[in-house]
Design an enzyme around this catalytic site. Structure first.
Site, short mmCIF file in Angstrom:
data_model
loop_
_atom_site.label_atom_id
_atom_site.label_comp_id
_atom_site.label_asym_id
_atom_site.label_seq_id
_atom_site.Cartn_x
_atom_site.Cartn_y
_atom_site.Cartn_z
N PHE A 1 15.15 -6.00 2.41
CA PHE A 1 14.52 -4.68 2.47
C PHE A 1 13.05 -4.82 2.84
O PHE A 1 12.38 -5.79 2.50
CB PHE A 1 14.72 -3.90 1.17
CG PHE A 1 13.74 -4.21 0.09
CD1 PHE A 1 13.92 -5.32 -0.70
CD2 PHE A 1 12.64 -3.39 -0.13
CE1 PHE A 1 13.02 -5.62 -1.70
CE2 PHE A 1 11.73 -3.68 -1.14
CZ PHE A 1 11.92 -4.80 -1.92
N GLU B 1 3.76 -3.81 5.10
CA GLU B 1 3.24 -4.03 6.45
C GLU B 1 1.99 -4.90 6.34
O GLU B 1 1.46 -5.10 5.23
CB GLU B 1 2.91 -2.68 7.11
CG GLU B 1 4.16 -1.83 7.29
CD GLU B 1 3.91 -0.51 8.03
OE1 GLU B 1 2.73 -0.20 8.36
OE2 GLU B 1 4.90 0.21 8.26
N PRO B 2 1.47 -5.42 7.47
CA PRO B 2 0.30 -6.29 7.36
C PRO B 2 -0.86 -5.63 6.62
O PRO B 2 -1.58 -6.29 5.87
CB PRO B 2 -0.06 -6.56 8.83
CG PRO B 2 1.23 -6.43 9.56
CD PRO B 2 2.00 -5.36 8.85
N SER C 1 0.86 -2.40 -1.76
CA SER C 1 0.85 -1.49 -2.91
C SER C 1 0.91 -0.03 -2.47
O SER C 1 1.63 0.77 -3.06
CB SER C 1 -0.43 -1.69 -3.74
OG SER C 1 -0.61 -3.03 -4.08
N ILE D 1 0.99 -29.40 -21.32
CA ILE D 1 1.67 -30.36 -22.21
C ILE D 1 2.02 -31.64 -21.45
O ILE D 1 2.00 -32.74 -22.01
CB ILE D 1 2.93 -29.69 -22.83
CG1 ILE D 1 2.51 -28.68 -23.89
CG2 ILE D 1 3.88 -30.74 -23.41
CD1 ILE D 1 3.64 -27.84 -24.46
N GLU E 1 7.58 -6.85 -6.08
CA GLU E 1 7.99 -5.54 -6.66
C GLU E 1 6.82 -4.86 -7.36
O GLU E 1 7.01 -4.15 -8.35
CB GLU E 1 9.13 -5.64 -7.67
CG GLU E 1 10.36 -6.42 -7.37
CD GLU E 1 11.07 -6.10 -6.07
OE1 GLU E 1 10.64 -5.20 -5.34
OE2 GLU E 1 12.05 -6.80 -5.79
N THR F 1 2.32 -5.30 -8.04
CA THR F 1 1.41 -6.15 -8.82
C THR F 1 1.24 -5.58 -10.24
O THR F 1 1.68 -4.46 -10.53
CB THR F 1 0.02 -6.19 -8.15
OG1 THR F 1 -0.50 -4.85 -8.15
CG2 THR F 1 0.09 -6.71 -6.72
C1 LIG Z 1 6.66 -14.11 -1.33
C2 LIG Z 1 6.63 -12.63 -1.15
C3 LIG Z 1 7.81 -11.94 -0.88
C4 LIG Z 1 7.77 -10.55 -0.65
N1 LIG Z 1 8.93 -9.89 -0.32
C5 LIG Z 1 8.88 -8.59 0.06
C6 LIG Z 1 10.05 -7.92 0.55
O1 LIG Z 1 11.15 -8.49 0.57
N2 LIG Z 1 9.92 -6.65 1.02
C7 LIG Z 1 8.73 -5.98 1.00
O2 LIG Z 1 8.70 -4.83 1.43
N3 LIG Z 1 7.61 -6.59 0.51
C8 LIG Z 1 7.66 -7.87 0.05
N4 LIG Z 1 6.53 -8.50 -0.43
C9 LIG Z 1 5.27 -7.77 -0.42
C10 LIG Z 1 4.79 -7.40 -1.81
O3 LIG Z 1 5.55 -6.33 -2.30
C11 LIG Z 1 3.29 -7.04 -1.68
O4 LIG Z 1 2.59 -8.25 -1.37
C12 LIG Z 1 2.76 -6.43 -2.96
O5 LIG Z 1 3.29 -5.15 -3.15
C13 LIG Z 1 1.21 -6.35 -2.92
O6 LIG Z 1 0.78 -5.75 -1.75
P1 LIG Z 1 -0.38 -6.44 -0.88
O7 LIG Z 1 -0.05 -7.87 -0.73
O8 LIG Z 1 -0.56 -5.65 0.36
O9 LIG Z 1 -1.67 -6.32 -1.77
P2 LIG Z 1 -2.65 -5.02 -1.82
O10 LIG Z 1 -1.86 -3.77 -1.97
O11 LIG Z 1 -3.59 -5.10 -0.66
O12 LIG Z 1 -3.42 -5.33 -3.16
C14 LIG Z 1 -4.47 -6.30 -3.26
C15 LIG Z 1 -5.00 -6.28 -4.69
O13 LIG Z 1 -5.54 -4.98 -5.01
C16 LIG Z 1 -4.89 -4.45 -6.16
N5 LIG Z 1 -4.76 -3.00 -6.00
C17 LIG Z 1 -4.19 -2.32 -4.97
N6 LIG Z 1 -4.25 -0.99 -5.18
C18 LIG Z 1 -4.86 -0.81 -6.38
C19 LIG Z 1 -5.22 0.33 -7.17
N7 LIG Z 1 -4.91 1.58 -6.78
N8 LIG Z 1 -5.85 0.13 -8.34
C20 LIG Z 1 -6.13 -1.14 -8.78
N9 LIG Z 1 -5.83 -2.26 -8.08
C21 LIG Z 1 -5.19 -2.10 -6.90
C22 LIG Z 1 -3.54 -5.14 -6.21
O14 LIG Z 1 -3.00 -5.11 -7.52
C23 LIG Z 1 -3.91 -6.54 -5.74
O15 LIG Z 1 -4.47 -7.24 -6.82
C24 LIG Z 1 6.55 -9.86 -0.72
C25 LIG Z 1 5.37 -10.56 -1.05
C26 LIG Z 1 5.41 -11.92 -1.26
C27 LIG Z 1 4.13 -12.64 -1.56
#
Ligand SMILES: Cc1cc2nc3c(=O)[nH]c(=O)nc-3n(C[C@H](O)[C@H](O)[C@H](O)COP(=O)(O)OP(=O)(O)OC[C@H]3O[C@@H](n4cnc5c(N)ncnc54)[C@H](O)[C@@H]3O)c2cc1C
Length: 401
Positions: A127, A131-132, A136, A353, A379, A381
């Site tokens: 799923f 996107e790049p 969140s 440990i 799923e 952060t």
């Molecule tokens: C190994 C791996 C597998 C993954 N698999 C999938 C997948 O199968 N399908 C898919 O769709 N996605 C997938 N993801 C993506 C994952 O869901 C996102 O990386 C995650 O939701 C965080 O988004 P981001 O990396 O863009 O971080 P960002 O959204 O850019 O967040 C960066 C930081 O800012 C914080 N932050 C953001 N908004 C707020 C706010 N409003 N208030 C306070 N803090 C905030 C976040 O908690 C985080 O600490 C995967 C990621 C990884 C690493």
């Protein structure tokens, strides 16, 4: 016999399934996991074994060839599998989310078309929301679908697809402005498309490219990829549920059960870390006695075991709530948050440990140390979980002054 993370009130069928999965994990996963992980090798033999056990159809209704089991059974199986190797639970997780979304939101034709083959493990799901530029903030999605006769034309770039290469069905969330006038709330103009493709890398369907595997610090073996859509043509009947504008809600529903799943993975990894820590603490001697006899180490073990128990209890509670038909966003958010944080802490304590040996690739804890952080992100952060929990609490405890 382990006494941590026991679950009371299971049926005989659930007990039998779990015993089978645990046996499989002990015999087929744990002995090979670290070696495969170090080579970043896809665990084909393990996946074939899980398929034979029927794990790909665990929650798919029996009428479609699945086992029709509950979210609790599924989560407990995931916990066992993650105890063996977290990446393997990742291979079934996206498949499970897509099957769940189809079961809940698919048209009858879509269910008939996909679910039997998904139950058999012949069609494997991924799923794609992220996107790049966003993970969140799902409402900021820019990939889009434009209608052209009986088809939709999809363009845009997706990021972080777990099983992006090995899957043959991707549920892709895009913006679909058609039928939704300017000014419509962003989450009301999104649609999930069921995109079929060949497994593999490169151009896997006209206009659809999976460039290659992203090189990760852990969570190896399972492939994580980008997905580039450049005019992919998808028939209109492959919109999930047959309608535009429901995609955001469908995905959030899928992610909600996915959160229980990630919590279960955190529980499994933490249990394994505890097992490794408690064993090593009785083998390693310093100052004339096993380190387990130093109170500081015993306290660490006590804290670790307490965290394992607490996370398991919250995860089971969240799964049972969903199975009872009730809304479980609060419980799933809490379970995911707590289990992933505790997992990281328990793994770190087990690592400490092990002293210097924890830093050696010869020891399993080194792998767990690189795997635990993924659970803090996937799923949603910790910050996103806290936003969900906080909003929900304010609904329940609204001040009536
Ligand atoms: C190994 C791996 C597998 C993954 N698999 C999938 C997948 O199968 N399908 C898919 O769709 N996605 C997938 N993801 C993506 C994952 O869901 C996102 O990386 C995650 O939701 C965080 O988004 P981001 O990396 O863009 O971080 P960002 O959204 O850019 O967040 C960066 C930081 O800012 C914080 N932050 C953001 N908004 C707020 C706010 N409003 N208030 C306070 N803090 C905030 C976040 O908690 C985080 O600490 C995967 C990621 C990884 C690493």
């Amino acid at each position: 016999m382990a006494r941590l993370a026991q679950t009371h009130g299971l049926t005989d069928v659930q007990k039998e399934i779990l015993a089978t999965v645990r046996d499989f994990v002990d015999k087929e996963i744990i002995p090979v996991a670290t070696e495969l992980e170090h080579r970043d090798e896809y665990p084909q033999a393990i996946v074939d074994g899980l398929r034979e056990l029927g794990l790909f159809g665990l929650m798919i209704p029996e009428e479609y060839g699945g086992l029709g089991e509950s979210l609790l059974t599924y989560a407990l199986c995931v916990e066992e599998i993650a105890r063996g190797w977290m990446s393997v639970s990742g291979i079934i997780n996206t498949h499970f989310i897509v099957a769940y979304m189809l079961k809940q939101h698919g048209t009858q034709e879509q269910k008939d078309h996909f679910l039997p083959r998904m139950a058999a493990g012949d069609v494997r799901g991924a799923f794609s929301m992220s996107e790049p530029a966003l993970g969140s903030d799902v409402s900021a999605i820019t990939s889009k679908a434009v209608r052209d006769g009986d088809e939709y034309v999809l363009t845009g770039q997706k990021m972080w697809l777990t099983n992006g290469g090995t899957s043959s069905l991707v549920a892709v969330l895009v913006r679909s402005d058609e039928g939704h006038p300017e000014g419509t709330a962003p989450h009301r103009s999104m649609t999930t498309f069921l995109v079929e493709k060949e497994p593999g890398f490169g151009e896997v369907r006209p206009g659809l490219t999976i460039p290659g595997k992203i090189d990760k610090m852990g969570y190896k073996g399972v492939d994580t990829t980008e997905l580039i859509m450049d005019g992919v043509r998808i028939p209109a009947d492959r919109m999930l549920g047959g309608t535009t504008g429901r995609g955001f809600y469908q995905m959030m529903d899928g992610v909600e059960v996915g959160r229980v799943n990630v919590a279960a993975r955190g529980c499994g990894v933490a249990q394994r870390a505890f097992e490794l820590g408690v064993r090593y603490a009785q083998q390693r001697h310093t100052f004339g006695k096993p380190i387990a006899q130093h109170q500081a180490i015993q306290f660490k073990l006590a804290e670790m075991a307490t965290k394992v128990e607490a996370a398991h209890a919250m995860m089971v509670n969240a799964a049972r709530k969903k199975d009872s038909g009730e809304r479980n966003d609060l419980e799933a958010g809490m379970a995911k948050y707590l289990a992933s944080e505790y997992c990281k802490e328990v793994v770190e304590d087990a690592f400490r440990i092990h002293g210097g040996y924890g830093f050696s690739k010869e020891y399993e804890i080194e792998r767990l140390y690189r795997e635990a952080p993924m659970l803090l992100i996937g799923e949603g952060t910790a910050e996103i979980q806290k936003m969900i929990i906080g909003r929900r609490l304010l609904e329940d405890y609204r001040f009536q002054g």
